[in-house]
Write a protein that holds these residues in place. Structure first.
Motif, short mmCIF file in Angstrom:
data_model
loop_
_atom_site.label_atom_id
_atom_site.label_comp_id
_atom_site.label_asym_id
_atom_site.label_seq_id
_atom_site.Cartn_x
_atom_site.Cartn_y
_atom_site.Cartn_z
N ALA A 112 -2.32 11.60 -5.67
CA ALA A 112 -1.73 12.93 -5.73
C ALA A 112 -0.57 13.06 -4.75
O ALA A 112 0.48 13.65 -5.06
CB ALA A 112 -2.79 13.99 -5.45
N ALA A 113 -0.75 12.49 -3.56
CA ALA A 113 0.33 12.52 -2.57
C ALA A 113 1.55 11.74 -3.05
O ALA A 113 2.70 12.16 -2.86
CB ALA A 113 -0.18 11.97 -1.24
N TRP A 114 1.31 10.60 -3.69
CA TRP A 114 2.43 9.81 -4.21
C TRP A 114 3.12 10.53 -5.35
O TRP A 114 4.35 10.43 -5.51
CB TRP A 114 1.95 8.43 -4.66
CG TRP A 114 1.62 7.52 -3.50
CD1 TRP A 114 0.40 6.98 -3.21
CD2 TRP A 114 2.51 7.08 -2.48
NE1 TRP A 114 0.48 6.22 -2.06
CE2 TRP A 114 1.76 6.26 -1.60
CE3 TRP A 114 3.86 7.29 -2.22
CZ2 TRP A 114 2.34 5.66 -0.48
CZ3 TRP A 114 4.44 6.69 -1.11
CH2 TRP A 114 3.67 5.89 -0.25
N GLN A 115 2.38 11.26 -6.16
CA GLN A 115 3.00 12.03 -7.23
C GLN A 115 3.91 13.11 -6.65
O GLN A 115 4.98 13.41 -7.20
CB GLN A 115 1.93 12.63 -8.13
CG GLN A 115 1.25 11.60 -9.02
CD GLN A 115 0.09 12.18 -9.80
OE1 GLN A 115 -0.34 13.31 -9.58
NE2 GLN A 115 -0.42 11.41 -10.76
N GLN A 116 3.48 13.71 -5.54
CA GLN A 116 4.34 14.69 -4.88
C GLN A 116 5.62 14.04 -4.37
O GLN A 116 6.70 14.62 -4.41
CB GLN A 116 3.60 15.36 -3.73
CG GLN A 116 2.47 16.28 -4.18
CD GLN A 116 1.76 16.92 -3.00
OE1 GLN A 116 1.95 16.54 -1.85
NE2 GLN A 116 0.92 17.91 -3.29
#
Length: 233
Positions: free
Chosen positions: A72-76
């Motif tokens: 999720a952090a990488w998607q952000q």
């Protein structure tokens, strides 16, 4: 450990080594979920391969674990890339929710199915992540964020399946979460007391050499070859 850490394994993944993006390179980073029971031996999951055994794989890097929460952090950071829609983007063998570099310590021992795994080191990301994500500084981003994942050595071979629990059995170094060790190594720390404290740990040979060299030379190593890789043809 009174059930201190017990999480379900969402996926076990393996991949074959194939020619990679740059001339003469091979990689097994493209992992896919295994179905059914998988044997975990001294060198990792059955059917899993590494493209460059000089720096990947071996007993101290037998199994790679990556926290799915990081996706999720990488998607952000990067957007909703297709690569980030399912486990395996980072070449991991184990995907879970509930474990990360902040609550996993060096030397932790986990039971998984019939296998017993020991946390041996964090991952030192390399240039192959740059090419996999088509992001020129992806390896540096992984290193800087501390969202590196970690490796296990296999103390007891056995079989496991997705849906089995990964359960903490021993924690000899509770003060040394991987996040702390990552910070020491990757934030270019030259504090002698901190480095001396790290030398009391059961570090793998390459990490022990790195720490000793920093103490002796009072300088931080050059990572450009690892994170940037060979020239692109």
């Amino acid at each position: 450990m009174n059930g201190l850490l017990r999480v379900c394994v969402d996926a076990l993944l393996a991949g074959r080594a194939t020619p990679y993006t740059r001339a003469g390179s091979f990689s097994g980073i493209d992992k896919h979920a295994c179905g059914g029971s998988v044997h975990i031996g001294e060198l990792g999951l059955a059917g899993d391969e590494q493209g460059d055994p000089r720096v990947h794989g071996g007993p101290d890097k037998a199994v790679h674990h990556y926290a799915f929460e990081h996706y999720a952090a990488w998607q952000q950071d990067l957007g909703s890339l297709p690569l980030l829609q399912a486990p395996g983007a980072f070449g991991e063998n184990i995907s879970t929710r509930g474990l990360d570099e902040g609550n996993v310590c060096l030397g932790d021992r986990f039971a998984l199915g019939g296998a017993l795994l020991e946390v041996s080191q964090g991952r030192q990301p390399c240039w192959k992540l740059n090419d996999r994500f088509e992001v020129a500084d992806m390896a540096r981003r992984v290193q800087t964020t501390g969202r590196t994942g970690w490796y296990y050595r296999v103390l007891q071979a056995g079989s496991a399946s997705a849906g089995d629990f990964l359960e903490l059995k021993a924690r000899p170094h509770p003060e040394w979460a991987l996040r702390r060790l990552n910070a020491l190594l990757f934030e270019r720390v030259l504090d002698a007391a901190a480095l001396e404290a790290a030398l009391q740990l059961p570090l793998v040979t390459s990490w022990r050499t790195l720490v000793e060299r920093r103490l002796q030379q009072c300088e931080v190593e050059d990572w450009s070859r690892r994170v940037d890789g060979p020239p692109v043809a």
